[in-house]
Each structure stands twice: as C-alpha cells, then as structure tokens.
Design a protein around this motif. Structure first.
Motif, PDB file in Angstrom:
ATOM      1  N   VAL A  44       8.910  -7.095  23.477  1.00  0.00           N
ATOM      2  CA  VAL A  44       8.249  -5.794  23.626  1.00  0.00           C
ATOM      3  C   VAL A  44       7.853  -5.261  22.249  1.00  0.00           C
ATOM      4  CG1 VAL A  44       8.684  -3.379  24.253  1.00  0.00           C
ATOM      5  CG2 VAL A  44       9.287  -5.200  25.847  1.00  0.00           C
ATOM      6  N   ALA A  45       8.764  -5.345  21.299  1.00  0.00           N
ATOM      7  CA  ALA A  45       8.475  -4.884  19.936  1.00  0.00           C
ATOM      8  C   ALA A  45       7.369  -5.725  19.301  1.00  0.00           C
ATOM      9  CB  ALA A  45       9.733  -4.938  19.085  1.00  0.00           C
ATOM     10  N   ALA A  46       7.398  -7.036  19.520  1.00  0.00           N
ATOM     11  CA  ALA A  46       6.366  -7.922  18.960  1.00  0.00           C
ATOM     12  C   ALA A  46       4.991  -7.632  19.559  1.00  0.00           C
ATOM     13  CB  ALA A  46       6.749  -9.381  19.195  1.00  0.00           C
ATOM     14  N   LEU A  47       4.970  -7.135  20.796  1.00  0.00           N
ATOM     15  CA  LEU A  47       3.703  -6.771  21.440  1.00  0.00           C
ATOM     16  C   LEU A  47       3.167  -5.433  20.930  1.00  0.00           C
ATOM     17  CD1 LEU A  47       4.457  -7.882  25.113  1.00  0.00           C
ATOM     18  CD2 LEU A  47       2.826  -8.927  23.526  1.00  0.00           C
ATOM     19  N   GLY A  48       3.950  -4.742  20.092  1.00  0.00           N
ATOM     20  CA  GLY A  48       3.467  -3.513  19.480  1.00  0.00           C
ATOM     21  C   GLY A  48       3.949  -2.230  20.120  1.00  0.00           C
ATOM     22  N   TYR A  49       4.855  -2.321  21.077  1.00  0.00           N
ATOM     23  CA  TYR A  49       5.387  -1.108  21.691  1.00  0.00           C
ATOM     24  C   TYR A  49       6.517  -0.578  20.808  1.00  0.00           C
ATOM     25  CZ  TYR A  49       2.581  -2.523  25.629  1.00  0.00           C
ATOM     26  OH  TYR A  49       1.525  -2.890  26.420  1.00  0.00           O
ATOM     27  N   GLU A  50       6.515   0.740  20.585  1.00  0.00           N
ATOM     28  CA  GLU A  50       7.442   1.366  19.653  1.00  0.00           C
ATOM     29  C   GLU A  50       8.161   2.534  20.311  1.00  0.00           C
ATOM     30  OE1 GLU A  50       4.679   2.629  16.655  1.00  0.00           O
ATOM     31  OE2 GLU A  50       4.468   0.616  15.827  1.00  0.00           O
ATOM     32  N   ARG A  51       9.158   3.038  19.639  1.00  0.00           N
ATOM     33  CA  ARG A  51       9.907   4.218  20.090  1.00  0.00           C
ATOM     34  C   ARG A  51      10.201   4.138  21.588  1.00  0.00           C
ATOM     35  NH1 ARG A  51       6.670   9.195  18.535  1.00  0.00           N
ATOM     36  NH2 ARG A  51       4.896   7.830  18.861  1.00  0.00           N
ATOM     37  N   ILE A  52      10.798   3.044  21.998  1.00  0.00           N
ATOM     38  CA  ILE A  52      11.106   2.828  23.407  1.00  0.00           C
ATOM     39  C   ILE A  52      12.206   3.809  23.815  1.00  0.00           C
ATOM     40  CG2 ILE A  52      11.852   1.155  25.145  1.00  0.00           C
ATOM     41  CD1 ILE A  52       9.129   0.548  23.681  1.00  0.00           C
ATOM     42  N   ASN A  60      11.815  -5.907  40.602  1.00  0.00           N
ATOM     43  CA  ASN A  60      11.947  -7.241  40.016  1.00  0.00           C
ATOM     44  C   ASN A  60      11.140  -7.329  38.716  1.00  0.00           C
ATOM     45  OD1 ASN A  60       9.401  -7.257  41.116  1.00  0.00           O
ATOM     46  ND2 ASN A  60       9.752  -8.979  42.491  1.00  0.00           N
ATOM     47  N   CYS A  61      11.158  -6.243  37.958  1.00  0.00           N
ATOM     48  CA  CYS A  61      10.440  -6.149  36.686  1.00  0.00           C
ATOM     49  C   CYS A  61      11.364  -5.592  35.610  1.00  0.00           C
ATOM     50  CB  CYS A  61       9.270  -5.153  36.791  1.00  0.00           C
ATOM     51  SG  CYS A  61       8.086  -5.450  38.106  1.00  0.00           S
ATOM     52  N   TYR A  62      11.003  -5.847  34.362  1.00  0.00           N
ATOM     53  CA  TYR A  62      11.517  -5.045  33.256  1.00  0.00           C
ATOM     54  C   TYR A  62      10.480  -3.953  33.064  1.00  0.00           C
ATOM     55  CZ  TYR A  62      15.150  -8.317  31.632  1.00  0.00           C
ATOM     56  OH  TYR A  62      16.275  -9.100  31.509  1.00  0.00           O
ATOM     57  N   GLU A  63      10.941  -2.726  32.836  1.00  0.00           N
ATOM     58  CA  GLU A  63      10.035  -1.596  32.663  1.00  0.00           C
ATOM     59  C   GLU A  63      10.430  -0.847  31.401  1.00  0.00           C
ATOM     60  OE1 GLU A  63       8.583   2.444  35.033  1.00  0.00           O
ATOM     61  OE2 GLU A  63      10.356   1.372  35.726  1.00  0.00           O
ATOM     62  N   ILE A  64       9.432  -0.417  30.641  1.00  0.00           N
ATOM     63  CA  ILE A  64       9.694   0.395  29.454  1.00  0.00           C
ATOM     64  C   ILE A  64       8.880   1.672  29.497  1.00  0.00           C
ATOM     65  CG2 ILE A  64      10.265  -1.571  27.982  1.00  0.00           C
ATOM     66  CD1 ILE A  64       7.222  -0.148  26.809  1.00  0.00           C
ATOM     67  N   TYR A  65       9.423   2.694  28.864  1.00  0.00           N
ATOM     68  CA  TYR A  65       8.696   3.924  28.559  1.00  0.00           C
ATOM     69  C   TYR A  65       8.788   4.070  27.049  1.00  0.00           C
ATOM     70  CZ  TYR A  65       8.888   5.249  33.484  1.00  0.00           C
ATOM     71  OH  TYR A  65       8.740   5.289  34.846  1.00  0.00           O
ATOM     72  N   GLY A  66       7.664   4.133  26.394  1.00  0.00           N
ATOM     73  CA  GLY A  66       7.631   4.265  24.952  1.00  0.00           C
ATOM     74  C   GLY A  66       6.230   4.591  24.502  1.00  0.00           C
ATOM     75  N   TYR A  67       5.853   4.040  23.345  1.00  0.00           N
ATOM     76  CA  TYR A  67       4.542   4.319  22.758  1.00  0.00           C
ATOM     77  C   TYR A  67       3.899   3.038  22.253  1.00  0.00           C
ATOM     78  CZ  TYR A  67       5.940   9.184  22.948  1.00  0.00           C
ATOM     79  OH  TYR A  67       6.335  10.411  23.396  1.00  0.00           O
ATOM     80  N   THR A  68       2.568   3.020  22.253  1.00  0.00           N
ATOM     81  CA  THR A  68       1.829   1.915  21.651  1.00  0.00           C
ATOM     82  C   THR A  68       1.858   2.102  20.133  1.00  0.00           C
ATOM     83  OG1 THR A  68      -0.288   3.076  21.624  1.00  0.00           O
ATOM     84  CG2 THR A  68       0.254   1.817  23.630  1.00  0.00           C
ATOM     85  N   LYS A  69       1.412   1.087  19.418  1.00  0.00           N
ATOM     86  CA  LYS A  69       1.353   1.215  17.951  1.00  0.00           C
ATOM     87  C   LYS A  69       0.374   2.297  17.523  1.00  0.00           C
ATOM     88  CE  LYS A  69      -1.772  -2.688  17.735  1.00  0.00           C
ATOM     89  NZ  LYS A  69      -1.916  -4.087  17.386  1.00  0.00           N
ATOM     90  N   ASP A  70      -0.538   2.696  18.434  1.00  0.00           N
ATOM     91  CA  ASP A  70      -1.499   3.771  18.166  1.00  0.00           C
ATOM     92  C   ASP A  70      -0.956   5.144  18.537  1.00  0.00           C
ATOM     93  OD1 ASP A  70      -3.328   1.790  17.393  1.00  0.00           O
ATOM     94  OD2 ASP A  70      -4.103   1.610  19.433  1.00  0.00           O
ATOM     95  N   LYS A  72       0.102   6.171  21.582  1.00  0.00           N
ATOM     96  CA  LYS A  72      -0.159   6.601  22.960  1.00  0.00           C
ATOM     97  C   LYS A  72       1.065   6.311  23.821  1.00  0.00           C
ATOM     98  CE  LYS A  72      -5.112   5.854  22.653  1.00  0.00           C
ATOM     99  NZ  LYS A  72      -6.239   5.058  23.124  1.00  0.00           N
ATOM    100  N   LYS A  73       1.351   7.231  24.760  1.00  0.00           N
ATOM    101  CA  LYS A  73       2.457   7.021  25.682  1.00  0.00           C
ATOM    102  C   LYS A  73       2.191   5.775  26.517  1.00  0.00           C
ATOM    103  CE  LYS A  73       4.150  11.689  26.279  1.00  0.00           C
ATOM    104  NZ  LYS A  73       4.439  12.764  27.247  1.00  0.00           N
ATOM    105  N   ALA A  74       3.254   5.017  26.779  1.00  0.00           N
ATOM    106  CA  ALA A  74       3.103   3.784  27.539  1.00  0.00           C
ATOM    107  C   ALA A  74       4.220   3.642  28.565  1.00  0.00           C
ATOM    108  CB  ALA A  74       3.119   2.583  26.599  1.00  0.00           C
ATOM    109  N   GLU A  75       3.824   3.311  29.772  1.00  0.00           N
ATOM    110  CA  GLU A  75       4.748   2.882  30.823  1.00  0.00           C
ATOM    111  C   GLU A  75       4.289   1.478  31.175  1.00  0.00           C
ATOM    112  OE1 GLU A  75       6.096   3.858  35.412  1.00  0.00           O
ATOM    113  OE2 GLU A  75       4.348   4.858  34.576  1.00  0.00           O
ATOM    114  N   VAL A  76       5.132   0.486  30.928  1.00  0.00           N
ATOM    115  CA  VAL A  76       4.701  -0.901  31.066  1.00  0.00           C
ATOM    116  C   VAL A  76       5.725  -1.684  31.881  1.00  0.00           C
ATOM    117  CG1 VAL A  76       3.923  -2.970  29.843  1.00  0.00           C
ATOM    118  CG2 VAL A  76       3.631  -0.718  28.785  1.00  0.00           C
ATOM    119  N   TYR A  77       5.221  -2.481  32.819  1.00  0.00           N
ATOM    120  CA  TYR A  77       6.042  -3.371  33.633  1.00  0.00           C
ATOM    121  C   TYR A  77       5.794  -4.806  33.160  1.00  0.00           C
ATOM    122  CZ  TYR A  77       6.474   0.556  36.880  1.00  0.00           C
ATOM    123  OH  TYR A  77       6.738   1.771  37.450  1.00  0.00           O
TER     124      TYR A  77
END
Length: 92
Positions: A44-52, A60-70, A72-77
């Motif tokens: 997740v960190a290598a993909l650029g998601y920060e401040r998780i 049946n997913c891993y889900e994160i709430y954090g921010y993109t490197k830009d 922006k708020k991100a909710e990602v499965y």
C-alpha cells in the motif's frame, strides 16, 4: 395491505443505499492464501498511499482509508492475494 406495501417501500429505501456501500468481491481464495497484513501494508505504501488511518479486512478484501501522495482522501479495496486494487474511491 397498504401497511405492508409501505413497510416494503421503507425497507427497500433503507436497504438499497447500504447495498451500494458494500465491499466489492475481491477474492474467493481462503485467508491462508492471503498476503500477510505487514506485506500488504508495505505494498500500500509502495503504491503511494499515505497517512493510512484505517487498515482492515472488509468482506474478502483488504480495505484502507488514507490519502494519496497528492493529498486526496482515499478509500481503497485490495485483492488480499495479489495486492491489486479492486475498487478505489478518491476524493478531493
């Protein structure tokens, strides 16, 4: 009969939005085939998601709430086996 119809309409109105918010189907693999959480967090960190703020199993997913490197708020499965993004909601 009218009460039954009204009850059905109300239940449908309340249920449909919650179904739209449901986690996507990420994998059919058993959890023993999933990437360990530590490895997924590194990906997740290598993909650029920060401040998780949240990293969790959702269905049946891993889900994160954090921010993109830009910033922006991100909710990602993520597919928990491959680590691929299955669904992403990126906000402003």
């Amino acid at each position: 009969m009218r009460i039954i119809a009204l009850s059905f309409a109300l239940a449908t109105t309340l249920l449909i939005p919650s179904l739209a918010q449901a986690a996507p189907n990420c994998t059919a693999e058993p959890t023993d085939k999933w990437m360990p959480e530590g490895a997924m967090k590194a990906k997740v960190a290598a993909l650029g998601y920060e401040r998780i703020k949240t990293f969790k199993v959702s269905g049946n997913c891993y889900e994160i709430y954090g921010y993109t490197k830009d910033g922006k708020k991100a909710e990602v499965y993520f597919n928990p086996v491959s680590g691929d993004v299955v669904k992403a909601n990126i906000g402003g």
